[in-house]
Design an enzyme around this catalytic site. Structure first.
Site, PDB file in Angstrom:
ATOM      1  N   GLU A  97       0.980  -1.062   0.097  1.00  0.00           N
ATOM      2  CA  GLU A  97       0.299  -0.229   0.075  1.00  0.00           C
ATOM      3  C   GLU A  97       0.879   1.192  -0.423  1.00  0.00           C
ATOM      4  O   GLU A  97       0.568   2.342  -0.512  1.00  0.00           O
ATOM      5  CB  GLU A  97      -0.854   0.368   1.191  1.00  0.00           C
ATOM      6  CG  GLU A  97      -2.131  -0.666   1.176  1.00  0.00           C
ATOM      7  CD  GLU A  97      -3.021  -0.988   2.314  1.00  0.00           C
ATOM      8  OE1 GLU A  97      -4.246  -0.131   2.698  1.00  0.00           O
ATOM      9  OE2 GLU A  97      -2.578  -1.931   2.847  1.00  0.00           O
ATOM     10  N   ASP A 170      -2.229  -4.233   3.930  1.00  0.00           N
ATOM     11  CA  ASP A 170      -2.096  -4.974   5.103  1.00  0.00           C
ATOM     12  C   ASP A 170      -3.256  -5.708   5.721  1.00  0.00           C
ATOM     13  O   ASP A 170      -3.852  -6.073   5.220  1.00  0.00           O
ATOM     14  CB  ASP A 170      -2.445  -3.232   5.858  1.00  0.00           C
ATOM     15  CG  ASP A 170      -1.527  -2.320   6.027  1.00  0.00           C
ATOM     16  OD1 ASP A 170      -0.576  -2.531   5.319  1.00  0.00           O
ATOM     17  OD2 ASP A 170      -1.852  -1.270   5.977  1.00  0.00           O
TER      18      ASP A 170
END
Length: 781
Positions: A97, A170
């Site tokens: 990310e 995540d």
């Protein structure tokens, strides 16, 4: 599994040009025949893994042969072709990310891997409209996020040219959803084991994650979708109603509206509170063999006494003046004091607020950086803490062993508990992650201090100390409780001394409210007669409940089951930004706008701001994650009642518009004589005449402190910095440049008569700022 992140927790309508694309189908519920599906999935995983291994071997051979040819042709190619060559041909693509996380992971994966960042979400619901088809099972319309078109093209190109693509976003609900969105955009097989997660960004953590790929968990995806859609429905359908009935720019939200209500309810409690007078009586006594005074408090006669007035206190003091003070009983014991468990997200935010003065958003920013990785001297890029969005208290055996080794080497065997400590998570905790802890317990804060920013260092120190202390031995306190008979009355005194400091040698948990604890008492025995040195009656008044701080609000939200740990920081930011709540020093109090909006919500949308209803909804959403509840059914269950409530509210308030009362001040308008009121504008608050438009007088808000400037003698005013922090400066600025963050006091310097200032913190002091004076003293002196 840890709770969802909140970068996507939009709870209010935003205006933007609509971007239409064909809607992607939502993830469907797993089929009922789970055993058969699981068997098929396991076979598919093995086949896919074998296929990838074969491809990787073939890819290495092909790449080695093609390398020389490619190098010879490079000089003749155009700039565009050269850029295309920079994209990897073959190999493994890992998508995370953030760039910081990509940099750290790349260090551990090395050649054969290309690690790139999606920069958070790449698809979302459109900002310009609801984007959810409530009539067709809440079908969401996802579109690429504006400004990420080039990034998406690059990701598609890289994915096409790679042998394998791993989705390493995540390890939580929202990370799972981002991977799902990436899989759709990159045309990846949802049944392929290409999802990897890292609980910590270290060599072992990254290797473990890469060695255990799995398929995308659709239950997690649907849990995130359900929350996202539910928040969108509440925000986009109630907010326009608030615009029409109160003012434009307002928003409602499933969590934020309850948070505001808690703050408003507390303010109403404070207003309704009636203070009552009460008295206590303290005796200062001296034993025969010690010069140290014993401070004893009056308990009563046969039972605890309540003293309501000064007259009652005076009468008791008169009775006690000529009596003997005899030690009636001495009770000695050893009290055990255990360490606090390692941090969860919410306890980390609370403790950072208490001990560091960090707002929740600031805490999460530093924690994210520590998790994703920082450049540490002699180590390079490394993640210093485990995943920071968690409500679990679980600790791995490996981490416990590392902590034991450190404690044994630093403090000795006596500082280890007899058995390893195990902490039990709450019943509703998602236990996929560990607690927040250092990834390398042997790496002390002082060792990494020079490699970290100030915020990173302070937070790492807090996390490290909390974790190490949680694995240390219990502290032992020698306690003494003394009963002292004085005629018909009984006094009590207590104290303690540290027998064994245990974990407290390193860390003790902060408290929202400080409690008084006595120190060691001088030695006394039963039957000793004590000498009365002073008998002091003290007047007190009962106090209203304290306003919420960020720490106590987060604690209340967690205790009531409202939201999830990762939602607390953005929720507090939202209610402050929207003007429902304001920060007064360290406490949160509602604004008139917040009170009017909450009153309307309670009258028209009772369930949305009801604590129990919201907690039950949170439980329903959690059950979607575990696969026990269908996400579409959950949304239907909510929406049926919600749409009826919205329709009723429209009828109830047809033609009604509420006025937010202005906050009146004592400042008189010099043009028309009215008392000026506080207004809010794009540059903050200001004073305005309530006679507008007849009188258009306005002026800046000036908050006098009562102090005088140590340079020129003018008034010292309280002012706000661009970030909203209070500082103090001379009213003659810019002619006089005096400015300080320290608070001016009503007290004057005993040496020169100038205003004294107070500096807070661990090294706090009271000092005179006048040049050449030099007076100062400690805060407790």
């Amino acid at each position: 599994m840890a709770t969802k992140k909140t970068a996507q927790a939009t709870e209010a309508p935003e205006l933007a040009a609509p971007v239409e694309i064909e809607a992607e189908p939502a993830a469907k519920k797993k089929p009922a025949a789970k055993k058969a599906a699981a068997k098929t999935k396991t076979t598919a995983k093995k086949t896919a893994a074998q296929s990838k291994a074969t491809k990787k071997t073939a890819s290495k051979t092909t790449k080695a042969a093609a390398g020389k040819t490619k190098a010879a042709k490079t000089s003749t190619r155009s700039k565009k072709a050269k850029e295309e060559d920079d994209l990897p041909k073959g190999g493994n693509l890992v998508i995370v990310e953030s760039p910081a996380k990509a940099k750290t992971i790349m260090k551990y994966l090395g050649p054969g891997y290309d690690v790139v960042a999606s920069m958070g979400h790449i698809r979302d619901l459109p900002k310009s409209k609801l984007g959810v088809d409530v009539e067709h099972d809440f079908e969401p319309q996802y579109i690429p996020i504006k400004g990420k078109e080039e990034l998406i093209r690059t990701l598609k190109k890289k994915a096409k040219d790679s042998d394998a693509v791993y989705l390493a976003t995540d390890p939580d609900r929202e990370g799972e959803a981002i991977s799902w969105h990436l899989a759709h955009l990159l045309d990846l097989d949802l049944a392929a084991p290409d999802r990897v997660t890292f609980n910590e960004i270290t060599k072992s953590g990254v290797r473990f994650g890469m060695d255990h790929p799995r398929t995308i968990d659709l239950d997690l995806v649907n849990a995130q979708q359900a929350r996202r859609i539910l928040d969108r429905i509440v925000g986009y359908q109630i907010s326009p109603f608030l615009w029409r009935k109160i003012k434009r720019g307002l928003s409602a939200g499933r969590v934020q509206s309850v948070a505001v209500r808690l703050i408003v309810d507390r303010e109403n409690e404070i207003r309704a509170f009636k203070s009552e007078e009460y008295w206590s009586i303290d005796a200062k006594l001296l034993g025969n063999e010690s010069k140290k005074l014993i401070l004893a408090k009056l308990y009563g006669k046969d039972k605890k006494i309540e003293i309501k007035t000064g007259e009652e206190a005076a009468a008791i003091v008169k009775e006690l003046e000529n009596v003997r003070y005899l030690v009636e009983n001495v009770k000695k014991s050893v009290r055990k004091k255990s360490p606090a468990p390692p941090f969860t997200t919410s306890t980390m935010q609370q403790e950072a607020s208490r001990k560091l003065g960090f707002q929740a958003r600031r805490t999460m920013k530093a924690a994210q950086e520590l998790y994703e990785g920082v450049d540490v001297s002699d180590l390079g890029a490394v993640g210093l803490i485990t995943y920071m969005r968690t409500d679990s208290l679980r600790i791995s055996e490996e981490a416990q062993q590392m902590a034991e080794d450190f404690i044994l080497g630093r403090y000795g065997k006596e500082y280890l508990p007899q058995t390893r400590r195990q902490y039990k998570s709450k019943n509703n905790a998602q236990d996929a992650h560990e607690a927040v802890r250092p990834t390398m317990p042997s790496l002390t804060p002082d060792q990494v201090k020079d490699s970290l920013t100030s915020d990173q260092y302070k937070l790492y120190r807090l996390i490290w100390e909390r974790f190490i202390a949680s694995q240390m031995a219990t502290a032992l306190l020698d306690t003494v409780a003394v009963d002292i008979r004085a005629g018909e009355y009984l006094f009590k005194a207590s104290g303690y001394s540290v027998k064994f400091d245990g974990f407290t040698v390193l860390y003790e948990e902060g408290k929202d409210e400080e409690t008084e604890e006595g120190g060691a008492l001088p030695p006394v025995e039963k039957g000793d007669e004590l000498t009365l040195k002073e008998l002091a009656p003290n007047q007190h008044f009962t106090q209203p409940p304290a306003r919420f701080t960020e720490a106590s609000l987060i604690k209340s939200l967690e205790e009531n089951g409202i939201g999830r740990p990762s939602t607390y920081a953005p929720t507090i930011t939202t209610i402050l930004t929207r003007g429902y709540v304001e920060r007064d020093a360290k406490v949160l109090k509602p604004t008139p706008l917040g009170e009017v909006t909450t009153q309307l919500m309670e009258e028209q949308f009772k369930d949305i701001v009801d604590v129990t209803f919201t907690a039950n909804m949170e439980h329903d959403l959690d059950s979607v994650e575990t696969g026990d509840t269908d996400w579409v059914k959950t949304l239907h269950k909510f929406y049926e009642g919600f749409s009826a409530t919205l329709e009723t509210a429209e009828k109830n308030m047809d033609g009604t518009r509420l006025k937010v009362p202005d906050e009146e001040t004592d400042v008189v308008c010099e043009l028309c004589g009215r008392k000026m009121v506080i207004k809010s504008g794009r540059y903050g608050k200001f004073l305005a005449c309530p006679g507008f438009p007849e009188c258009k007088n306005t002026k800046k808000i000036v908050q006098e402190t009562g102090g005088l400037c140590p340079k020129c003698g003018s008034k010292v005013l309280a002012k706000k910095s661009k970030t909203g922090k209070t500082y103090f400066g001379c009213e003659n600025n810019p002619k006089c440049d005096f400015m300080t963050w320290d608070t001016p006091l009503a007290e004057n310097c005993p040496d020169c008569g100038a205003t004294l200032f107070k500096k807070g913190g661990k090294m706090g002091r009271i000092y005179c700022a006048k040049e050449g004076c030099g007076y100062e003293r400690g805060l407790k002196d």
